[in-house]
Each structure stands twice: as structure tokens, then as C-alpha cells.
Design an enzyme around this catalytic site. Structure first.
Site, short mmCIF file in Angstrom:
data_model
loop_
_atom_site.label_atom_id
_atom_site.label_comp_id
_atom_site.label_asym_id
_atom_site.label_seq_id
_atom_site.Cartn_x
_atom_site.Cartn_y
_atom_site.Cartn_z
N LYS A 128 -4.53 -9.67 -8.24
CA LYS A 128 -5.29 -9.17 -7.11
C LYS A 128 -6.43 -8.31 -7.64
O LYS A 128 -6.24 -7.48 -8.54
CB LYS A 128 -4.38 -8.36 -6.18
N CYS A 154 -6.16 0.60 -7.75
CA CYS A 154 -5.90 -0.22 -8.94
C CYS A 154 -6.90 -1.38 -8.92
O CYS A 154 -6.85 -2.23 -8.04
CB CYS A 154 -4.47 -0.77 -8.91
N ILE A 159 -7.83 7.51 5.16
CA ILE A 159 -7.45 6.10 5.23
C ILE A 159 -7.85 5.53 6.58
O ILE A 159 -7.78 6.20 7.60
CB ILE A 159 -5.95 5.89 4.96
N HIS A 163 -2.29 -2.89 8.39
CA HIS A 163 -3.38 -3.31 7.51
C HIS A 163 -4.16 -2.09 7.06
O HIS A 163 -4.50 -1.22 7.86
CB HIS A 163 -4.31 -4.26 8.27
N HIS A 198 0.77 -1.25 0.00
CA HIS A 198 0.00 0.00 0.00
C HIS A 198 0.80 1.29 0.00
O HIS A 198 0.19 2.36 -0.06
CB HIS A 198 -0.94 0.01 1.20
N ARG A 231 -0.26 8.15 -12.36
CA ARG A 231 -1.29 7.47 -11.56
C ARG A 231 -2.37 6.98 -12.51
O ARG A 231 -3.55 7.15 -12.29
CB ARG A 231 -1.83 8.43 -10.50
#
Length: 152
Positions: free
Chosen positions: A66, A108, A130, A141, A39, A47
Site C-alpha cells: 500500500k 507510513c 482526523i 473511512h 487505521h 513510531r
């Protein structure tokens, strides 16, 4: 052999105690390293879709592909600070913290039918709060990102 172990008793005990004390720290560092791999990208090169396809492949997040991953674009100390009261607040329960300010992020998202490489990703650049889990002051995490904080 017994004489050797008898002579090494205190040293052996000290060594085993040291391993026992260091083990949890190693696990935390492993979780933090995994968080950073998945991350953290302080200096993104663009981007766009190409950025996502490149970084996902470089970070070994494409075997299998993923489905979705978010990269946070900030100095690591700013991300880590969310684990503290000056830059983060408790979120829902004691496991999670929400940032007091927004971060630049790139989401993504995998598109295409196969989960086998080559993986194709669509990029969405955004500014979001976040929500992270912290252990002993370290981010371990990324739970989610949100566009607006709800105050009750």
C-alpha cells in the site's frame, strides 16, 4: 415438501425478514472493522520505519504494498466520538466529520520501486486532526488528516 414449507411459512418469513434487517448492520460492521484494521493502533510499539513495516505486514496491507497508510493512536471511543457533535464537526458535506482535537498519528509511506513484498516504509509521527466518514455513528473511512483547522 409443499406441506413442510406450508407449515414453516411464518417461521420462514420471520427468518428471511431477520436476514433482511441484519444485513445492513453486518455491512456497517464490516466497514468499521476494515477501518479499525487499516487505521487504529491504540498502543504503538515505536513510531519509526520498523513499526510501519511490521504493522503494515501484520495488518495484511502489503500485498501489494500500500502506497500510504495512517494509523491513529487513541482509545477507540475517542475516535468513535468524532462521529458525534461533542468531539467532531461536519466537514465539507454530510459524509465527513473533523475531530475537534488533534490525535497522535503515524503515517507510513511506501518507498522503493516494487509494489511486491517485502515492502519498505518510512514513518512520520505527527499530531493531526482526523477527517472521517461515519455511518450510523460508526467510523468507516479515514478521508485524510490535517495539521490545522481552517475556520471561516
Amino acid at each position: 415438501m409443499v406441506m413442510f414449507l406450508k407449515g414453516m411459512g411464518p417461521l420462514l418469513l420471520f427468518f428471511i425478514l431477520g436476514l433482511w434487517l441484519v444485513s445492513p448492520l453486518t455491512q456497517e460492521n464490516d466497514r468499521e472493522k476494515r477501518f479499525l484494521t487499516q487505521h487504529f493502533d491504540h498502543h504503538p510499539t515505536g513510531r519509526d520505519d520498523n513499526y510501519c513495516e511490521t504493522i503494515m505486514r501484520e495488518r495484511d496491507l502489503t500485498n501489494p504494498c500500500k502506497d500510504m497508510n495512517t494509523f491513529i493512536h487513541a482509545d477507540y471511543p475517542k475516535i468513535k466520538a468524532v462521529c458525534e457533535d461533542n468531539a467532531g464537526d461536519p466537514y465539507q458535506d454530510e459524509r465527513f466529520r473533523i475531530s475537534k482535537s488533534q490525535f497522535q498519528v503515524t503515517n507510513c509511506r511506501h518507498h522503493g520501486g516494487s509494489t511486491r513484498p517485502p515492502c519498505r516504509y518510512r514513518a512520520t509521527a505527527d499530531s493531526r486532526y482526523i477527517v472521517i466518514a461515519c455511518e450510523h455513528g460508526l467510523p468507516v473511512h479515514l478521508e485524510k488528516t490535517i495539521t490545522a483547522k481552517k475556520f471561516t
